[in-house]
Design an enzyme around this catalytic site. Sequence first.
Site, PDB file in Angstrom:
ATOM      1  N   HIS A  14     -11.670  -9.559  -5.525  1.00 30.46           N
ATOM      2  CA  HIS A  14     -10.615  -8.741  -4.877  1.00 30.46           C
ATOM      3  C   HIS A  14      -9.617  -8.297  -5.945  1.00 30.46           C
ATOM      4  O   HIS A  14      -8.804  -9.084  -6.408  1.00 30.46           O
ATOM      5  CB  HIS A  14      -9.881  -9.555  -3.803  1.00 30.46           C
ATOM      6  CG  HIS A  14      -8.838  -8.781  -3.051  1.00 30.46           C
ATOM      7  ND1 HIS A  14      -8.785  -8.750  -1.677  1.00 30.46           N
ATOM      8  CD2 HIS A  14      -7.804  -8.002  -3.473  1.00 30.46           C
ATOM      9  CE1 HIS A  14      -7.768  -7.995  -1.286  1.00 30.46           C
ATOM     10  NE2 HIS A  14      -7.141  -7.534  -2.369  1.00 30.46           N
ATOM     11  N   HIS A  16      -7.074  -4.772  -7.390  1.00 33.36           N
ATOM     12  CA  HIS A  16      -6.584  -3.394  -7.315  1.00 33.36           C
ATOM     13  C   HIS A  16      -6.507  -2.858  -8.740  1.00 33.36           C
ATOM     14  O   HIS A  16      -5.678  -3.327  -9.527  1.00 33.36           O
ATOM     15  CB  HIS A  16      -5.192  -3.352  -6.675  1.00 33.36           C
ATOM     16  CG  HIS A  16      -5.179  -3.903  -5.283  1.00 33.36           C
ATOM     17  ND1 HIS A  16      -5.328  -3.112  -4.169  1.00 33.36           N
ATOM     18  CD2 HIS A  16      -5.086  -5.179  -4.825  1.00 33.36           C
ATOM     19  CE1 HIS A  16      -5.310  -3.873  -3.085  1.00 33.36           C
ATOM     20  NE2 HIS A  16      -5.160  -5.136  -3.452  1.00 33.36           N
ATOM     21  N   LEU A  17      -7.382  -1.914  -9.046  1.00 32.03           N
ATOM     22  CA  LEU A  17      -7.393  -1.359 -10.411  1.00 32.03           C
ATOM     23  C   LEU A  17      -6.587  -0.068 -10.517  1.00 32.03           C
ATOM     24  O   LEU A  17      -6.408   0.450 -11.617  1.00 32.03           O
ATOM     25  CB  LEU A  17      -8.834  -1.133 -10.878  1.00 32.03           C
ATOM     26  CG  LEU A  17      -9.680  -2.397 -11.089  1.00 32.03           C
ATOM     27  CD1 LEU A  17     -11.091  -2.035 -11.536  1.00 32.03           C
ATOM     28  CD2 LEU A  17      -9.033  -3.336 -12.099  1.00 32.03           C
ATOM     29  N   ARG A  18      -6.126   0.457  -9.370  1.00 31.54           N
ATOM     30  CA  ARG A  18      -5.313   1.688  -9.358  1.00 31.54           C
ATOM     31  C   ARG A  18      -6.078   2.865  -9.953  1.00 31.54           C
ATOM     32  O   ARG A  18      -7.293   2.873 -10.005  1.00 31.54           O
ATOM     33  CB  ARG A  18      -3.968   1.473 -10.083  1.00 31.54           C
ATOM     34  CG  ARG A  18      -3.184   0.239  -9.655  1.00 31.54           C
ATOM     35  CD  ARG A  18      -2.907   0.204  -8.157  1.00 31.54           C
ATOM     36  NE  ARG A  18      -1.896  -0.799  -7.835  1.00 31.54           N
ATOM     37  CZ  ARG A  18      -1.778  -1.367  -6.649  1.00 31.54           C
ATOM     38  NH1 ARG A  18      -2.624  -1.080  -5.654  1.00 31.54           N
ATOM     39  NH2 ARG A  18      -0.816  -2.243  -6.425  1.00 31.54           N
ATOM     40  N   ASN A  42      -7.566   1.161  -1.800  1.00 34.41           N
ATOM     41  CA  ASN A  42      -6.307   1.709  -1.266  1.00 34.41           C
ATOM     42  C   ASN A  42      -5.594   2.597  -2.275  1.00 34.41           C
ATOM     43  O   ASN A  42      -4.449   2.377  -2.632  1.00 34.41           O
ATOM     44  CB  ASN A  42      -5.386   0.578  -0.763  1.00 34.41           C
ATOM     45  CG  ASN A  42      -4.964  -0.396  -1.846  1.00 34.41           C
ATOM     46  OD1 ASN A  42      -5.670  -0.611  -2.820  1.00 34.41           O
ATOM     47  ND2 ASN A  42      -3.793  -0.988  -1.690  1.00 34.41           N
ATOM     48  N   LYS A 100     -13.534  -2.422   3.543  1.00 33.98           N
ATOM     49  CA  LYS A 100     -12.238  -3.108   3.584  1.00 33.98           C
ATOM     50  C   LYS A 100     -11.460  -2.683   4.812  1.00 33.98           C
ATOM     51  O   LYS A 100     -11.264  -1.490   5.051  1.00 33.98           O
ATOM     52  CB  LYS A 100     -11.437  -2.783   2.319  1.00 33.98           C
ATOM     53  CG  LYS A 100     -10.041  -3.404   2.290  1.00 33.98           C
ATOM     54  CD  LYS A 100     -10.081  -4.926   2.192  1.00 33.98           C
ATOM     55  CE  LYS A 100      -8.723  -5.558   2.429  1.00 33.98           C
ATOM     56  NZ  LYS A 100      -7.892  -5.619   1.234  1.00 33.98           N
ATOM     57  N   HIS A 137      -7.957  -7.703   5.426  1.00 34.65           N
ATOM     58  CA  HIS A 137      -6.551  -8.069   5.202  1.00 34.65           C
ATOM     59  C   HIS A 137      -6.089  -8.653   6.536  1.00 34.65           C
ATOM     60  O   HIS A 137      -5.804  -7.919   7.476  1.00 34.65           O
ATOM     61  CB  HIS A 137      -5.721  -6.850   4.793  1.00 34.65           C
ATOM     62  CG  HIS A 137      -4.296  -7.212   4.480  1.00 34.65           C
ATOM     63  ND1 HIS A 137      -3.770  -7.180   3.213  1.00 34.65           N
ATOM     64  CD2 HIS A 137      -3.300  -7.673   5.277  1.00 34.65           C
ATOM     65  CE1 HIS A 137      -2.515  -7.591   3.246  1.00 34.65           C
ATOM     66  NE2 HIS A 137      -2.200  -7.887   4.485  1.00 34.65           N
ATOM     67  N   HIS A 175      -7.476 -13.096   0.437  1.00 37.54           N
ATOM     68  CA  HIS A 175      -6.199 -13.712   0.018  1.00 37.54           C
ATOM     69  C   HIS A 175      -5.557 -14.578   1.094  1.00 37.54           C
ATOM     70  O   HIS A 175      -4.464 -14.300   1.563  1.00 37.54           O
ATOM     71  CB  HIS A 175      -5.207 -12.658  -0.491  1.00 37.54           C
ATOM     72  CG  HIS A 175      -5.170 -11.352   0.275  1.00 37.54           C
ATOM     73  ND1 HIS A 175      -4.991 -11.281   1.621  1.00 37.54           N
ATOM     74  CD2 HIS A 175      -5.301 -10.070  -0.155  1.00 37.54           C
ATOM     75  CE1 HIS A 175      -4.996 -10.015   1.982  1.00 37.54           C
ATOM     76  NE2 HIS A 175      -5.193  -9.262   0.937  1.00 37.54           N
ATOM     77  N   LEU A 220       1.738  -9.340  -0.455  1.00 34.77           N
ATOM     78  CA  LEU A 220       1.297  -9.524   0.927  1.00 34.77           C
ATOM     79  C   LEU A 220      -0.150  -9.998   0.936  1.00 34.77           C
ATOM     80  O   LEU A 220      -0.946  -9.479   0.152  1.00 34.77           O
ATOM     81  CB  LEU A 220       1.428  -8.209   1.714  1.00 34.77           C
ATOM     82  CG  LEU A 220       2.885  -7.856   2.064  1.00 34.77           C
ATOM     83  CD1 LEU A 220       2.970  -6.455   2.634  1.00 34.77           C
ATOM     84  CD2 LEU A 220       3.491  -8.859   3.044  1.00 34.77           C
ATOM     85  N   ASP A 248      -6.493 -10.522  -6.182  1.00 30.74           N
ATOM     86  CA  ASP A 248      -5.561  -9.582  -5.551  1.00 30.74           C
ATOM     87  C   ASP A 248      -4.551  -9.068  -6.572  1.00 30.74           C
ATOM     88  O   ASP A 248      -3.414  -8.758  -6.224  1.00 30.74           O
ATOM     89  CB  ASP A 248      -4.853 -10.200  -4.340  1.00 30.74           C
ATOM     90  CG  ASP A 248      -4.167  -9.143  -3.485  1.00 30.74           C
ATOM     91  OD1 ASP A 248      -4.502  -7.947  -3.614  1.00 30.74           O
ATOM     92  OD2 ASP A 248      -3.268  -9.511  -2.697  1.00 30.74           O
ATOM     93  N   HIS A 252       2.251  -2.869  -9.899  1.00 32.15           N
ATOM     94  CA  HIS A 252       3.189  -1.790  -9.562  1.00 32.15           C
ATOM     95  C   HIS A 252       4.127  -1.655 -10.754  1.00 32.15           C
ATOM     96  O   HIS A 252       4.585  -2.664 -11.310  1.00 32.15           O
ATOM     97  CB  HIS A 252       4.018  -2.138  -8.328  1.00 32.15           C
ATOM     98  CG  HIS A 252       3.238  -2.190  -7.053  1.00 32.15           C
ATOM     99  ND1 HIS A 252       2.957  -1.067  -6.304  1.00 32.15           N
ATOM    100  CD2 HIS A 252       2.670  -3.228  -6.400  1.00 32.15           C
ATOM    101  CE1 HIS A 252       2.252  -1.411  -5.230  1.00 32.15           C
ATOM    102  NE2 HIS A 252       2.062  -2.727  -5.272  1.00 32.15           N
ATOM    103  N   ALA A 264       5.027  -4.447  -2.436  1.00 35.55           N
ATOM    104  CA  ALA A 264       4.311  -5.724  -2.395  1.00 35.55           C
ATOM    105  C   ALA A 264       3.178  -5.687  -3.403  1.00 35.55           C
ATOM    106  O   ALA A 264       2.449  -4.700  -3.482  1.00 35.55           O
ATOM    107  CB  ALA A 264       3.751  -5.965  -1.000  1.00 35.55           C
TER     108      ALA A 264
HETATM  109  C1  NCD Z   1      -1.655  -4.786  -2.517  1.00 30.87           C
HETATM  110  C2  NCD Z   1      -1.380  -3.493  -3.284  1.00 30.87           C
HETATM  111  O1  NCD Z   1      -0.306  -3.379  -3.895  1.00 30.87           O
HETATM  112  O2  NCD Z   1      -2.230  -2.599  -3.277  1.00 30.87           O
HETATM  113  N1  NCD Z   1      -0.438  -5.526  -2.420  1.00 30.87           N
HETATM  114  C3  NCD Z   1      -0.314  -6.848  -2.212  1.00 30.87           C
HETATM  115  O3  NCD Z   1       0.806  -7.314  -2.032  1.00 30.87           O
HETATM  116  N2  NCD Z   1      -1.352  -7.651  -2.212  1.00 30.87           N
HETATM  117  C4  NCD Z   1      -2.260  -4.500  -1.203  1.00 30.87           C
HETATM  118  C5  NCD Z   1      -2.825  -5.718  -0.538  1.00 30.87           C
HETATM  119  O4  NCD Z   1      -3.825  -6.258  -0.977  1.00 30.87           O
HETATM  120  O5  NCD Z   1      -2.241  -6.163   0.454  1.00 30.87           O
HETATM  121 ZN    ZN Z   2      -5.267  -6.717  -2.191  1.00 33.56          ZN
END
Ligand code: NCD
Ligand code: ZN
Length: 345
Positions: A14, A16-18, A42, A100, A137, A175, A220, A248, A252, A264
């Site tokens: 899990h 997030h590579l943006r 996302n 997802k 989620h 998560h 989150l 996760d 940011h 988050a």
């Molecule tokens: C994640 C994100 O920033 O894309 N943020 C987080 O707090 N985990 C989204 C997610 O997995 O809930």
């Molecule tokens: Zn996530």
Amino acid sequence: MTDRLTIRRPDDWHVHLRDGAMLKAVAGATARQFGRAIVMPNLTPPVTDVAAAEAYRARILEAVGPDSGFVPLMTCYLTDHSDPAEIRRGYETGVFAACKLYPAHATTNSAHGVTNVLALGPVLETMQRIGMPLLIHGEVTDPAIDIFDREAVFLERVLTPLIRAYPALKIVMEHITTAEAAAFVAQADHPIAATITPQHLIINRNAIFEGGLRPHAYCLPVAKREAHRLAVRKAAVSGSPRFFLGTDSAPHVVGAKESGCGCAGIYNAPFALEAYLQVFDEEGALDRFEGFAAEHGARFYGLPLNEGSVTLIRTPVEVPAMTGAGETAVVPFLAGRTLAWRLEA
Ligand code: NCD
Ligand code: ZN
């Protein structure tokens, strides 16, 4: 005392590579440690079809470079209008590894998420039939529910009816943060597993308010009270094949965190293995680390285990205060702290 630990190359189930500059800045940290990663969809706009996932995968491969050997596993973002035929095509052609499910408005970039999971009948039936995992989620979004209770209430209100309706649907509760979720996943008579992040093993909710408001400890699902952290730790080191590594990691830019309405997400990728290993070490469970990091997830997904290995050495390493610069300046998890293990280059 063990001072060197070599394990099969692990995976991150899990992350997030943006995209864009942030993708280029963060992808290497994941690729350096992990053979594969389940990449969250996302983006804005979210990755909802095969073409978007293929294009995103190509951008990730470009960001990590041709020699990394890293394999991004792509996911499809479910909406109220997801097309079962498109999902099936993506899975059967090896583009999508999973779908997802974000409840609408549960977290970052979830505005297009699902308003009623059980209304996704044809999608869920298809996924169940073809053996495609549903990654959840697991938080209700009802504003009447206290934010610290949203995961536990999700288990009752959504997950329980979902597994009753789809008894063979493979599910990963992403998560997990609570004793309730750990117990649910450990005991369910259902093909269900859970990912666990480093932050939910290391911090409790006090960290968010320690001497002031701490935006870099906010993600989150939000960290819960200490009893929950201890239950999640116990699950992680238990050796149960239902629990596996999923960072996760969610970068940011610093200004989006340190703000009147901070995003988050915790960026833990640079020292993810070191952070997890410290937990297993503290718990006297070094012998269970390889299962959690490199075996349980692949087996649950029905994928082969990785070839190759990584080695961690017991030697202090300091997490920098910041990584990147400008539009990629991010404060990493445990910034300024010293960890006990270091990943060998
Ligand atoms: C994640 C994100 O920033 O894309 N943020 C987080 O707090 N985990 C989204 C997610 O997995 O809930
Ligand atoms: Zn996530």
